[in-house]
Enzyme design. Structure first.
Site, PDB file in Angstrom:
ATOM      1  N   CYS A  40      -4.457   4.728  -3.364  1.00  0.00           N
ATOM      2  CA  CYS A  40      -3.100   5.095  -3.802  1.00  0.00           C
ATOM      3  C   CYS A  40      -3.004   6.486  -4.425  1.00  0.00           C
ATOM      4  CB  CYS A  40      -2.574   4.062  -4.785  1.00  0.00           C
ATOM      5  SG  CYS A  40      -2.244   2.492  -3.994  1.00  0.00           S
ATOM      6  N   GLU A  47       6.039  -1.406  -5.248  1.00  0.00           N
ATOM      7  CA  GLU A  47       5.004  -2.262  -5.822  1.00  0.00           C
ATOM      8  C   GLU A  47       4.138  -1.432  -6.760  1.00  0.00           C
ATOM      9  OE1 GLU A  47       3.468  -5.147  -6.933  1.00  0.00           O
ATOM     10  OE2 GLU A  47       4.614  -5.659  -5.128  1.00  0.00           O
ATOM     11  N   THR A  53       4.565   2.276  -0.166  1.00  0.00           N
ATOM     12  CA  THR A  53       4.888   3.553  -0.809  1.00  0.00           C
ATOM     13  C   THR A  53       5.242   4.575   0.264  1.00  0.00           C
ATOM     14  OG1 THR A  53       3.353   3.028  -2.562  1.00  0.00           O
ATOM     15  CG2 THR A  53       3.986   5.346  -2.365  1.00  0.00           C
TER      16      THR A  53
HETATM   17  C1  UDX Z   1      -2.843   2.599  -8.923  1.00  0.00           C
HETATM   18  C2  UDX Z   1      -1.720   2.415  -9.956  1.00  0.00           C
HETATM   19  O1  UDX Z   1      -2.300   2.187 -11.246  1.00  0.00           O
HETATM   20  C3  UDX Z   1      -0.839   1.255  -9.559  1.00  0.00           C
HETATM   21  O2  UDX Z   1       0.229   1.116 -10.476  1.00  0.00           O
HETATM   22  C4  UDX Z   1      -0.301   1.525  -8.172  1.00  0.00           C
HETATM   23  O3  UDX Z   1       0.520   0.468  -7.732  1.00  0.00           O
HETATM   24  C5  UDX Z   1      -1.426   1.743  -7.181  1.00  0.00           C
HETATM   25  O4  UDX Z   1      -2.274   2.792  -7.644  1.00  0.00           O
HETATM   26  P1  UDX Z   1      -5.173   1.396  -8.417  1.00  0.00           P
HETATM   27  O5  UDX Z   1      -5.306   2.317  -7.232  1.00  0.00           O
HETATM   28  O6  UDX Z   1      -5.503  -0.042  -8.261  1.00  0.00           O
HETATM   29  O7  UDX Z   1      -3.665   1.440  -8.951  1.00  0.00           O
HETATM   30  O8  UDX Z   1      -6.112   1.993  -9.543  1.00  0.00           O
HETATM   31  P2  UDX Z   1      -5.994   2.489 -11.064  1.00  0.00           P
HETATM   32  O9  UDX Z   1      -6.357   1.397 -11.969  1.00  0.00           O
HETATM   33  O10 UDX Z   1      -4.719   3.180 -11.297  1.00  0.00           O
HETATM   34  O11 UDX Z   1      -7.182   3.558 -11.066  1.00  0.00           O
HETATM   35  C6  UDX Z   1      -7.155   4.668 -10.186  1.00  0.00           C
HETATM   36  C7  UDX Z   1      -8.371   5.510 -10.329  1.00  0.00           C
HETATM   37  O12 UDX Z   1      -8.339   6.239 -11.544  1.00  0.00           O
HETATM   38  C8  UDX Z   1      -9.719   4.778 -10.306  1.00  0.00           C
HETATM   39  O13 UDX Z   1     -10.613   5.493  -9.488  1.00  0.00           O
HETATM   40  C9  UDX Z   1     -10.150   4.808 -11.767  1.00  0.00           C
HETATM   41  O14 UDX Z   1     -11.557   4.769 -11.886  1.00  0.00           O
HETATM   42  C10 UDX Z   1      -9.584   6.141 -12.213  1.00  0.00           C
HETATM   43  N1  UDX Z   1      -9.327   6.226 -13.670  1.00  0.00           N
HETATM   44  C11 UDX Z   1      -8.430   5.383 -14.250  1.00  0.00           C
HETATM   45  C12 UDX Z   1      -9.992   7.184 -14.428  1.00  0.00           C
HETATM   46  O15 UDX Z   1     -10.796   7.957 -13.910  1.00  0.00           O
HETATM   47  N2  UDX Z   1      -9.719   7.265 -15.763  1.00  0.00           N
HETATM   48  C13 UDX Z   1      -8.824   6.452 -16.373  1.00  0.00           C
HETATM   49  O16 UDX Z   1      -8.616   6.598 -17.588  1.00  0.00           O
HETATM   50  C14 UDX Z   1      -8.155   5.487 -15.598  1.00  0.00           C
END
Ligand code: UDX
Length: 436
Positions: free
Chosen positions: A262, A150, A123
């Site tokens: 991310c 990605e 990214t």
């Molecule tokens: C994210 C993006 O979803 C993904 O598409 C990108 O490629 C990389 O960044 P990721 O970092 O694995 O992926 O986590 P994600 O599932 O998006 O969750 C991010 C954060 O948000 C976590 O800390 C999660 O606990 C929080 N979250 C998620 C909430 O607090 N509430 C929600 O409803 C969803």
């Protein structure tokens, strides 16, 4: 002849991409500067936790198609080179640190054979790909560069790589697109939408998607604040608005907010880049998204103080969860661990449990208390804080835990526990955004 691939940078993204591409039948060489990581991966062992990737990696290593090395000249045989190195937040500001991406491209440039394609997956701030392409076509005119962001989520990395909900390629010409279509043919054949974009748009797609997701989470956390002030229940509110298909019910889980490698750094880097481009105002709202997100951590600490006392020095707090989300051992910018550390800094004795992330958490905060089991964690505690919604925490039996603790107080920082079950076992139950 089948294309040969290289993957430069074998961290979370690179290791996943390399194993998945090998499983599609390609010969893949993964290159990284970290000899320990390469030694583990070469044995078919993962240096981090990711469900399903461990078995896939071990299987692919056995086929002989997948190899790992620290020797960058090994990329010379490959036709397509995926750049999967990290772009962390820079130490001195909000912008992304591009040094790893730049050195990856510089390291492989002398080894690129004629007609090869370098494909960035990391990214990066918009404009980076164009700059790298210009640089590359000067040092290695026989090669071209494309971008292919990605979207993988931790915990679903294999699924998101092999069955993504779309493939986005930023290319400067048809030839680059054709090569990428050849690589991704098995995935395209599943009916996966294919989006061809120019280089800057492909870079923007990634940060726009992550900004939108971050906004959705902070929106519901802002609603949680209003619910707390007005006497409402954010979980009911989220459910009710989520039935509108224009809104959708995903990513509306209120709680202690987003963390990880991310979302937080991507929205900050996006703001920094917009400012450089003279479009600062367009992304001012992301500053508020970030602020709401960090405030959620503070709000849960406020609830702890309200339940115990302002002065936390004589209390023991059991923290369930250290990873930034369940099914991951990643503690980068983890709200759970941040809250645990803040409570400890405020004088409380804090004991943390996590099914997978203890080792990483201990590296970051060696002075926190850690427990190998939930029972050990909650023993003699004055309050339980539920901060990462692992399945095993949802399945806990509050009746059984009651005899272990000093006080039966639980705060659900993820709105994932069954309130009725805990209250039936005579626990004082609180959750962010729910006043009842
Ligand atoms: C994210 C993006 O979803 C993904 O598409 C990108 O490629 C990389 O960044 P990721 O970092 O694995 O992926 O986590 P994600 O599932 O998006 O969750 C991010 C954060 O948000 C976590 O800390 C999660 O606990 C929080 N979250 C998620 C909430 O607090 N509430 C929600 O409803 C969803």
């Amino acid at each position: 002849m089948a294309l040969k691939l290289s993957v430069v940078g074998c961290g979370y993204l690179g290791a996943t991409h390399a194993a998945c591409m090998s499983s599609l039948g390609f010969d893949v060489v993964g290159v990284d500067t970290d000899p320990e990581k390469i030694a583990l991966l070469s044995k078919g062992e993962l240096p981090f936790y990711e469900p399903g990737l461990d078995t896939l990696l071990a299987t692919e290593i056995k086929t002989g198609r997948l190899k790992f090395t620290t020797d960058f000249s090994a990329v010379a045989e490959a036709d397509v080179h995926f750049i999967c190195v990290g772009t962390p937040q820079s130490k001195d500001g909000l912008a992304a640190d591009l040094s790893y991406v730049k050195s990856a491209v510089t390291a492989i440039a002398p080894h690129l054979k004629s007609g090869s394609l370098v494909v960035g997956k990391s990214t990066v701030p918009v404009g980076t790909a164009q700059g790298l392409r210009e640089q590359l076509t000067q040092s290695a005119p026989q090669a071209d560069l494309a971008w292919n962001p990605e979207f993988l989520r931790e915990g679903f990395a294999v699924e998101d790589t092999l069955t993504p909900n779309r493939l986005v390629v930023g290319v400067a010409n048809d030839r680059a697109e054709e090569i990428l279509k050849e690589v991704y043919k098995p995935i395209i054949d599943l009916g996966t939408p294919w989006i061809r974009a120019d280089l800057p748009t492909s870079e923007l797609v990634k940060v726009a998607a992550n900004s939108f997701l971050a906004t959705k989470i902070s929106f519901i956390n802002a609603m949680a604040e209003v619910c707390e002030a007005a006497g409402g229940d954010v979980t009911v509110l989220a459910k009710a608005i989520g039935y509108d298909p224009r809104i959708g019910n995903r990513f509306l889980q209120a709680g202690i907010g987003f963390g990880g490698g991310c979302l937080p750094k991507d929205i900050r880097a996006f703001m920094a880049r917009a400012e450089e481009l003279g479009a600062k105002q367009a992304l001012e709202f992301l500053r508020e998204i970030d602020a709401i997100n960090l405030r959620a951590r503070q709000r849960v600490i406020d609830v702890v103080r309200a339940e115990l006392t302002e002065d936390l020095t004589s209390y023991t707090i059991a923290v369930l969860g250290a990873a930034f989300k369940p099914d991951s051992d990643d503690v980068r910018d983890s709200p759970a661990l941040d809250i645990a550390a803040q409570l400890q800094a405020a004088g409380a004795a804090v004991v943390v449990h996590d099914p997978k992330a203890i080792e990483n958490a201990r590296k970051r905060f060696p002075n926190l208390g850690f427990a190998a089991s939930v029972e050990e964690c909650v023993k003699d505690s004055d309050l339980i804080l539920h901060l990462t919604e692992w399945r095993e925490y949802r399945d806990l039996d509050p009746k059984a835990l009651a005899s272990l603790v000093k006080k039966k107080i639980v705060i659900d920082g993820r709105n994932a526990l069954d309130r009725d079950k805990w209250r039936a076992a005579e626990w004082q139950f609180h959750a962010l955004g729910r006043t009842d």
